[in-house]
Design an enzyme around this catalytic site. Structure first.
Site, PDB file in Angstrom:
ATOM      1  CE  LYS A 189      -1.915   8.416  10.171  1.00  0.00           C
ATOM      2  NZ  LYS A 189      -1.694   7.056  10.671  1.00  0.00           N
ATOM      3  CG  HIS A 247      -1.798   1.207   1.284  1.00  0.00           C
ATOM      4  ND1 HIS A 247      -2.897   1.388   0.477  1.00  0.00           N
ATOM      5  CD2 HIS A 247      -1.680   2.324   2.038  1.00  0.00           C
ATOM      6  CE1 HIS A 247      -3.431   2.569   0.745  1.00  0.00           C
ATOM      7  NE2 HIS A 247      -2.709   3.153   1.693  1.00  0.00           N
ATOM      8  NE  ARG A 301       4.505   6.255   7.869  1.00  0.00           N
ATOM      9  CZ  ARG A 301       3.457   6.320   8.691  1.00  0.00           C
ATOM     10  NH1 ARG A 301       2.270   6.686   8.245  1.00  0.00           N
ATOM     11  NH2 ARG A 301       3.580   6.012   9.963  1.00  0.00           N
ATOM     12  N   GLY A 336      -1.340   2.064  15.521  1.00  0.00           N
ATOM     13  CA  GLY A 336      -0.417   2.636  16.502  1.00  0.00           C
ATOM     14  C   GLY A 336      -1.111   3.590  17.464  1.00  0.00           C
ATOM     15  CG  ASP A 390      12.753   4.457  12.081  1.00  0.00           C
ATOM     16  OD1 ASP A 390      12.004   3.464  11.986  1.00  0.00           O
ATOM     17  OD2 ASP A 390      13.408   4.694  13.103  1.00  0.00           O
TER      18      ASP A 390
HETATM   19  P1  IMP Z   1       7.362   3.084  11.472  1.00  0.00           P
HETATM   20  O1  IMP Z   1       8.779   3.577  11.486  1.00  0.00           O
HETATM   21  O2  IMP Z   1       6.523   3.757  10.414  1.00  0.00           O
HETATM   22  O3  IMP Z   1       7.293   1.603  11.441  1.00  0.00           O
HETATM   23  O4  IMP Z   1       6.719   3.545  12.868  1.00  0.00           O
HETATM   24  C1  IMP Z   1       7.219   3.091  14.118  1.00  0.00           C
HETATM   25  C2  IMP Z   1       6.144   3.171  15.195  1.00  0.00           C
HETATM   26  O5  IMP Z   1       5.769   4.536  15.428  1.00  0.00           O
HETATM   27  C3  IMP Z   1       4.840   2.457  14.846  1.00  0.00           C
HETATM   28  O6  IMP Z   1       4.884   1.111  15.206  1.00  0.00           O
HETATM   29  C4  IMP Z   1       3.828   3.224  15.699  1.00  0.00           C
HETATM   30  O7  IMP Z   1       3.870   2.797  17.034  1.00  0.00           O
HETATM   31  C5  IMP Z   1       4.382   4.649  15.651  1.00  0.00           C
HETATM   32  N1  IMP Z   1       3.778   5.374  14.510  1.00  0.00           N
HETATM   33  C6  IMP Z   1       4.434   5.789  13.384  1.00  0.00           C
HETATM   34  N2  IMP Z   1       3.598   6.409  12.543  1.00  0.00           N
HETATM   35  C7  IMP Z   1       2.383   6.383  13.135  1.00  0.00           C
HETATM   36  C8  IMP Z   1       1.087   6.864  12.737  1.00  0.00           C
HETATM   37  O8  IMP Z   1       0.885   7.429  11.644  1.00  0.00           O
HETATM   38  N3  IMP Z   1       0.096   6.654  13.617  1.00  0.00           N
HETATM   39  C9  IMP Z   1       0.263   6.031  14.805  1.00  0.00           C
HETATM   40  N4  IMP Z   1       1.428   5.535  15.211  1.00  0.00           N
HETATM   41  C10 IMP Z   1       2.504   5.717  14.384  1.00  0.00           C
END
Ligand code: IMP
Length: 190
Positions: free
Chosen positions: A172, A12, A178, A150, A69
Protein backbone atom coordinates in the site's frame (compact mmCIF):
# COMPACT_ATOMS: atom_id res chain seq x y z
CA UNK A 1 20.94 19.73 10.09
CA UNK A 2 17.75 21.73 9.55
CA UNK A 3 14.88 20.83 11.89
CA UNK A 4 11.41 20.34 10.45
CA UNK A 5 8.27 19.55 12.45
CA UNK A 6 5.84 16.97 11.04
CA UNK A 7 2.38 17.76 12.46
CA UNK A 8 1.77 14.29 13.85
CA UNK A 9 2.53 12.13 16.88
CA UNK A 10 2.43 9.00 14.81
CA UNK A 11 5.98 7.71 15.27
CA UNK A 12 5.57 5.29 12.39
CA UNK A 13 4.73 8.07 9.90
CA UNK A 14 7.70 10.11 11.10
CA UNK A 15 10.11 7.21 10.91
CA UNK A 16 9.05 6.45 7.35
CA UNK A 17 9.59 9.99 6.10
CA UNK A 18 12.79 10.46 8.13
CA UNK A 19 14.27 7.38 6.49
CA UNK A 20 13.81 8.94 3.06
CA UNK A 21 14.98 12.42 4.03
CA UNK A 22 18.20 11.10 5.55
CA UNK A 23 20.85 13.74 6.24
CA UNK A 24 18.96 16.69 4.86
CA UNK A 25 16.43 17.32 7.64
CA UNK A 26 15.79 16.20 11.20
CA UNK A 27 12.08 15.58 11.67
CA UNK A 28 10.42 16.51 14.97
CA UNK A 29 7.03 15.32 16.21
CA UNK A 30 4.45 17.58 17.87
CA UNK A 31 5.50 16.24 21.27
CA UNK A 32 9.10 17.09 20.56
CA UNK A 33 8.31 20.76 19.94
CA UNK A 34 6.12 20.83 23.08
CA UNK A 35 2.80 21.01 21.27
CA UNK A 36 0.25 19.05 23.33
CA UNK A 37 -2.94 20.73 22.16
CA UNK A 38 -5.10 19.52 19.29
CA UNK A 39 -4.41 21.40 16.08
CA UNK A 40 -7.32 23.37 14.57
CA UNK A 41 -8.99 21.63 11.63
CA UNK A 42 -12.12 23.59 10.78
CA UNK A 43 -11.68 24.06 7.03
CA UNK A 44 -13.96 22.73 4.32
CA UNK A 45 -11.23 21.36 2.07
CA UNK A 46 -8.12 19.23 2.51
CA UNK A 47 -6.08 22.22 1.31
CA UNK A 48 -7.57 24.51 3.96
CA UNK A 49 -7.19 22.00 6.78
CA UNK A 50 -3.59 21.08 6.12
CA UNK A 51 -2.72 24.77 5.74
CA UNK A 52 -4.54 25.58 8.98
CA UNK A 53 -2.54 22.98 10.91
CA UNK A 54 0.82 24.04 9.47
CA UNK A 55 0.04 27.74 9.92
CA UNK A 56 -0.89 27.14 13.56
CA UNK A 57 2.47 25.51 14.22
CA UNK A 58 4.37 28.23 12.41
CA UNK A 59 2.52 30.99 14.28
CA UNK A 60 2.66 29.42 17.76
CA UNK A 61 6.00 27.59 17.69
CA UNK A 62 7.99 29.48 15.02
CA UNK A 63 9.12 26.24 13.35
CA UNK A 64 9.55 25.07 9.79
CA UNK A 65 6.85 22.43 9.48
CA UNK A 66 4.45 20.43 7.36
CA UNK A 67 0.98 18.99 7.94
CA UNK A 68 -1.07 16.49 5.96
CA UNK A 69 -4.77 15.96 5.53
CA UNK A 70 -6.40 13.10 3.62
CA UNK A 71 -9.84 11.95 2.62
CA UNK A 72 -11.85 9.63 0.43
CA UNK A 73 -13.66 11.35 -2.46
CA UNK A 74 -16.54 9.44 -4.03
CA UNK A 75 -17.68 10.59 -7.50
CA UNK A 76 -21.37 9.69 -7.13
CA UNK A 77 -21.49 11.56 -3.80
CA UNK A 78 -20.00 14.75 -5.26
CA UNK A 79 -16.65 14.15 -3.58
CA UNK A 80 -18.00 13.20 -0.16
CA UNK A 81 -16.98 12.26 2.48
CA UNK A 82 -13.79 14.15 1.51
CA UNK A 83 -12.54 16.38 4.27
CA UNK A 84 -15.16 14.83 6.60
CA UNK A 85 -13.92 11.25 6.07
CA UNK A 86 -12.91 10.65 9.69
CA UNK A 87 -16.28 11.74 11.10
CA UNK A 88 -18.61 10.88 8.19
CA UNK A 89 -21.03 8.94 10.42
CA UNK A 90 -20.58 11.21 13.45
CA UNK A 91 -18.17 12.53 16.05
CA UNK A 92 -17.50 9.03 17.41
CA UNK A 93 -15.11 8.72 14.42
CA UNK A 94 -15.82 5.03 14.00
CA UNK A 95 -14.32 3.41 10.90
CA UNK A 96 -17.02 0.70 10.96
CA UNK A 97 -19.85 3.25 11.16
CA UNK A 98 -18.28 5.35 8.40
CA UNK A 99 -18.02 2.34 6.09
CA UNK A 100 -21.60 1.26 6.84
CA UNK A 101 -22.94 4.74 6.04
CA UNK A 102 -20.92 4.98 2.83
CA UNK A 103 -22.14 1.60 1.60
CA UNK A 104 -25.71 2.59 2.44
CA UNK A 105 -25.40 5.86 0.53
CA UNK A 106 -23.99 3.97 -2.45
CA UNK A 107 -26.50 1.15 -2.47
CA UNK A 108 -27.94 0.71 -5.96
CA UNK A 109 -25.53 3.32 -7.33
CA UNK A 110 -23.78 2.22 -10.51
CA UNK A 111 -20.81 4.61 -10.55
CA UNK A 112 -18.58 3.28 -7.77
CA UNK A 113 -15.50 5.34 -8.70
CA UNK A 114 -13.61 7.10 -5.93
CA UNK A 115 -10.18 8.39 -5.02
CA UNK A 116 -8.11 8.92 -1.92
CA UNK A 117 -6.44 12.31 -1.86
CA UNK A 118 -3.77 13.78 0.42
CA UNK A 119 -2.69 17.38 0.62
CA UNK A 120 0.52 18.27 2.44
CA UNK A 121 1.23 21.88 3.34
CA UNK A 122 4.86 22.80 3.97
CA UNK A 123 5.93 26.07 5.58
CA UNK A 124 9.66 26.53 5.11
CA UNK A 125 11.37 29.84 5.86
CA UNK A 126 7.90 31.36 6.04
CA UNK A 127 6.94 30.24 2.52
CA UNK A 128 3.92 28.01 1.91
CA UNK A 129 3.94 25.11 -0.59
CA UNK A 130 1.31 22.41 -1.11
CA UNK A 131 1.75 18.88 -2.50
CA UNK A 132 -1.05 16.58 -3.64
CA UNK A 133 -1.21 12.80 -3.92
CA UNK A 134 -4.10 10.86 -5.51
CA UNK A 135 -4.89 7.17 -5.91
CA UNK A 136 -7.93 6.34 -8.03
CA UNK A 137 -10.08 3.27 -7.54
CA UNK A 138 -13.57 2.06 -6.73
CA UNK A 139 -15.76 1.28 -3.74
CA UNK A 140 -16.70 -2.40 -3.63
CA UNK A 141 -19.95 -3.65 -2.12
CA UNK A 142 -18.62 -5.72 0.77
CA UNK A 143 -15.65 -5.46 3.09
CA UNK A 144 -12.55 -7.42 2.12
CA UNK A 145 -9.30 -7.74 4.08
CA UNK A 146 -8.17 -6.79 7.56
CA UNK A 147 -5.00 -4.74 7.09
CA UNK A 148 -4.81 -0.96 7.16
CA UNK A 149 -7.46 1.33 8.60
CA UNK A 150 -10.39 3.57 7.72
CA UNK A 151 -12.02 2.81 4.38
CA UNK A 152 -9.30 0.35 3.28
CA UNK A 153 -11.60 -2.76 3.30
CA UNK A 154 -13.93 -1.23 0.66
CA UNK A 155 -11.38 0.58 -1.54
CA UNK A 156 -9.93 -1.26 -4.54
CA UNK A 157 -7.24 0.73 -6.35
CA UNK A 158 -7.32 0.88 -10.15
CA UNK A 159 -5.44 -1.99 -11.79
CA UNK A 160 -5.76 -4.26 -8.71
CA UNK A 161 -8.16 -7.04 -7.75
CA UNK A 162 -7.55 -6.59 -4.03
CA UNK A 163 -8.52 -3.85 -1.58
CA UNK A 164 -6.08 -1.70 0.37
CA UNK A 165 -6.98 -3.88 3.37
CA UNK A 166 -5.73 -6.98 1.53
CA UNK A 167 -2.34 -5.41 0.82
CA UNK A 168 0.70 -5.41 3.06
CA UNK A 169 1.71 -2.07 4.53
CA UNK A 170 4.68 -2.00 2.12
CA UNK A 171 2.52 -2.70 -0.91
CA UNK A 172 0.00 0.00 0.00
CA UNK A 173 2.87 2.33 0.89
CA UNK A 174 4.19 2.17 -2.67
CA UNK A 175 1.00 3.37 -4.33
CA UNK A 176 -0.99 5.28 -1.73
CA UNK A 177 -2.17 8.89 -1.92
CA UNK A 178 -0.08 9.68 1.17
CA UNK A 179 3.06 8.15 -0.36
CA UNK A 180 2.60 10.17 -3.55
CA UNK A 181 2.21 13.46 -1.67
CA UNK A 182 5.21 12.62 0.53
CA UNK A 183 7.32 11.82 -2.58
CA UNK A 184 6.54 15.27 -3.97
CA UNK A 185 7.38 16.90 -0.64
CA UNK A 186 10.67 15.05 -0.44
CA UNK A 187 11.79 15.84 -3.96
CA UNK A 188 11.03 19.50 -3.23
CA UNK A 189 13.07 19.39 0.00
CA UNK A 190 16.08 17.63 -1.52
P1 IMP B 1 -5.99 11.73 7.88
O1 IMP B 1 -6.05 13.14 7.39
O2 IMP B 1 -4.79 10.98 7.35
O3 IMP B 1 -6.13 11.65 9.36
O4 IMP B 1 -7.26 10.98 7.25
C1 IMP B 1 -8.59 11.37 7.55
C2 IMP B 1 -9.56 10.22 7.34
O5 IMP B 1 -9.59 9.84 5.95
C3 IMP B 1 -9.20 8.94 8.09
O6 IMP B 1 -9.72 8.94 9.38
C4 IMP B 1 -9.86 7.87 7.22
O7 IMP B 1 -11.24 7.80 7.48
C5 IMP B 1 -9.68 8.44 5.82
N1 IMP B 1 -8.42 7.93 5.24
C6 IMP B 1 -7.30 8.68 4.97
N2 IMP B 1 -6.33 7.92 4.46
C7 IMP B 1 -6.82 6.66 4.41
C8 IMP B 1 -6.26 5.40 3.99
O8 IMP B 1 -5.09 5.30 3.56
N3 IMP B 1 -7.08 4.34 4.09
C9 IMP B 1 -8.34 4.41 4.56
N4 IMP B 1 -8.90 5.53 5.00
C10 IMP B 1 -8.15 6.67 4.92
Amino acid sequence: MKKLCFATNNAHKVEEVQAILGQHFELLTLNQIGCQEELPETGNTLEANSLQKAQYLFDHYQVDCFADDSGLEVTALNGEPGVFSARYAGEQRSHADNIALLLKNLSGVEDRSAQFRTVITLILDGKVNQFEGIIKGKIIEELKGSEGFGYDPIFMPEGYEVTFAEMSIEEKGEISHRAKAVEKLISFLK
